[in-house]
Scaffold this motif. Structure first.
Motif, PDB file in Angstrom:
ATOM      1  N   PHE A 173       0.820  -1.210   0.000  1.00 26.23           N
ATOM      2  CA  PHE A 173       0.000   0.000   0.000  1.00 26.23           C
ATOM      3  C   PHE A 173       0.855   1.263   0.000  1.00 26.23           C
ATOM      4  CE2 PHE A 173      -3.212  -3.028   1.593  1.00 26.23           C
ATOM      5  CZ  PHE A 173      -4.134  -2.845   0.573  1.00 26.23           C
ATOM      6  N   GLY A 174       2.035   1.193   0.596  1.00 25.50           N
ATOM      7  CA  GLY A 174       2.972   2.316   0.496  1.00 25.50           C
ATOM      8  C   GLY A 174       3.394   2.549  -0.948  1.00 25.50           C
ATOM      9  N   TRP A 175       3.621   1.456  -1.688  1.00 30.71           N
ATOM     10  CA  TRP A 175       3.969   1.572  -3.105  1.00 30.71           C
ATOM     11  C   TRP A 175       2.815   2.142  -3.920  1.00 30.71           C
ATOM     12  CZ3 TRP A 175       7.982   2.312  -5.752  1.00 30.71           C
ATOM     13  CH2 TRP A 175       9.192   1.828  -5.323  1.00 30.71           C
ATOM     14  N   ILE A 176       1.601   1.779  -3.568  1.00 26.16           N
ATOM     15  CA  ILE A 176       0.448   2.359  -4.265  1.00 26.16           C
ATOM     16  C   ILE A 176       0.470   3.874  -4.081  1.00 26.16           C
ATOM     17  CG2 ILE A 176      -2.067   2.554  -4.217  1.00 26.16           C
ATOM     18  CD1 ILE A 176      -2.152  -0.435  -3.567  1.00 26.16           C
ATOM     19  N   ALA A 177       0.728   4.343  -2.880  1.00 27.66           N
ATOM     20  CA  ALA A 177       0.783   5.785  -2.618  1.00 27.66           C
ATOM     21  C   ALA A 177       1.925   6.436  -3.383  1.00 27.66           C
ATOM     22  CB  ALA A 177       0.912   6.048  -1.123  1.00 27.66           C
ATOM     23  N   ILE A 178       3.114   5.817  -3.364  1.00 26.49           N
ATOM     24  CA  ILE A 178       4.267   6.383  -4.072  1.00 26.49           C
ATOM     25  C   ILE A 178       3.974   6.495  -5.564  1.00 26.49           C
ATOM     26  CG2 ILE A 178       6.643   5.920  -4.806  1.00 26.49           C
ATOM     27  CD1 ILE A 178       7.093   4.749  -1.993  1.00 26.49           C
ATOM     28  N   LEU A 179       3.477   5.432  -6.157  1.00 21.66           N
ATOM     29  CA  LEU A 179       3.203   5.448  -7.600  1.00 21.66           C
ATOM     30  C   LEU A 179       2.089   6.422  -7.948  1.00 21.66           C
ATOM     31  CD1 LEU A 179       3.634   1.668  -8.409  1.00 21.66           C
ATOM     32  CD2 LEU A 179       5.226   3.538  -8.899  1.00 21.66           C
ATOM     33  N   LYS A 180       1.126   6.590  -7.066  1.00 22.20           N
ATOM     34  CA  LYS A 180       0.038   7.553  -7.312  1.00 22.20           C
ATOM     35  C   LYS A 180       0.587   8.966  -7.325  1.00 22.20           C
ATOM     36  CE  LYS A 180      -4.034   9.335  -7.573  1.00 22.20           C
ATOM     37  NZ  LYS A 180      -4.571   9.549  -8.889  1.00 22.20           N
ATOM     38  N   PHE A 181       1.431   9.305  -6.341  1.00 19.34           N
ATOM     39  CA  PHE A 181       1.981  10.664  -6.275  1.00 19.34           C
ATOM     40  C   PHE A 181       2.995  10.932  -7.373  1.00 19.34           C
ATOM     41  CE2 PHE A 181       0.512  10.379  -1.797  1.00 19.34           C
ATOM     42  CZ  PHE A 181      -0.430  11.407  -1.890  1.00 19.34           C
ATOM     43  N   CYS A 182       3.698   9.886  -7.840  1.00 20.00           N
ATOM     44  CA  CYS A 182       4.655  10.063  -8.934  1.00 20.00           C
ATOM     45  C   CYS A 182       3.935  10.262 -10.266  1.00 20.00           C
ATOM     46  CB  CYS A 182       5.593   8.876  -9.016  1.00 20.00           C
ATOM     47  SG  CYS A 182       6.779   8.809  -7.683  1.00 20.00           S
ATOM     48  N   ALA A 183       2.714   9.756 -10.353  1.00 17.58           N
ATOM     49  CA  ALA A 183       1.955   9.871 -11.596  1.00 17.58           C
ATOM     50  C   ALA A 183       1.313  11.252 -11.753  1.00 17.58           C
ATOM     51  CB  ALA A 183       0.882   8.797 -11.660  1.00 17.58           C
ATOM     52  N   ILE A 184       1.240  11.995 -10.651  1.00 10.15           N
ATOM     53  CA  ILE A 184       0.602  13.323 -10.702  1.00 10.15           C
ATOM     54  C   ILE A 184       1.490  14.326 -11.380  1.00 10.15           C
ATOM     55  CG2 ILE A 184      -0.223  15.237  -9.266  1.00 10.15           C
ATOM     56  CD1 ILE A 184      -1.272  13.190  -7.313  1.00 10.15           C
TER      57      ILE A 184
END
Length: 78
Positions: free
Chosen positions: A67-78
């Motif tokens: 779930f930490g990776w989900i957050a990281i990838l979400k913020f990197c995609a912005i």
């Protein structure tokens, strides 16, 4: 994450700075931070709320890191 690794997604993200080194580094950081957070929560439950049950509870898993990776990838995609 292992599915992404085996499909080559991790290696293909190198051009935007999310390659293998990034993956290994942040996986280790997430493992340490999630373990520290779980230990802190258990400490509060035992010491402050007096729930002695949590002295015998163990936490094992990779879901916090996932779930930490989900957050990281979400913020990197912005």
């Amino acid at each position: 994450m292992s599915a992404l690794w085996s499909l080559g997604v991790i290696e293909s993200l190198g051009h935007i700075g999310l390659g293998v080194k990034f993956n290994i580094h942040y996986s280790l950081v997430l493992v340490v931070l999630s373990d520290a957070l779980v230990l802190r929560i258990y400490h509060v439950l035992i010491q402050k709320i007096k729930l002695e049950y949590f002295r015998r509870v163990t936490a094992v898993g990779y879901s916090c890191v996932f779930f930490g990776w989900i957050a990281i990838l979400k913020f990197c995609a912005i």
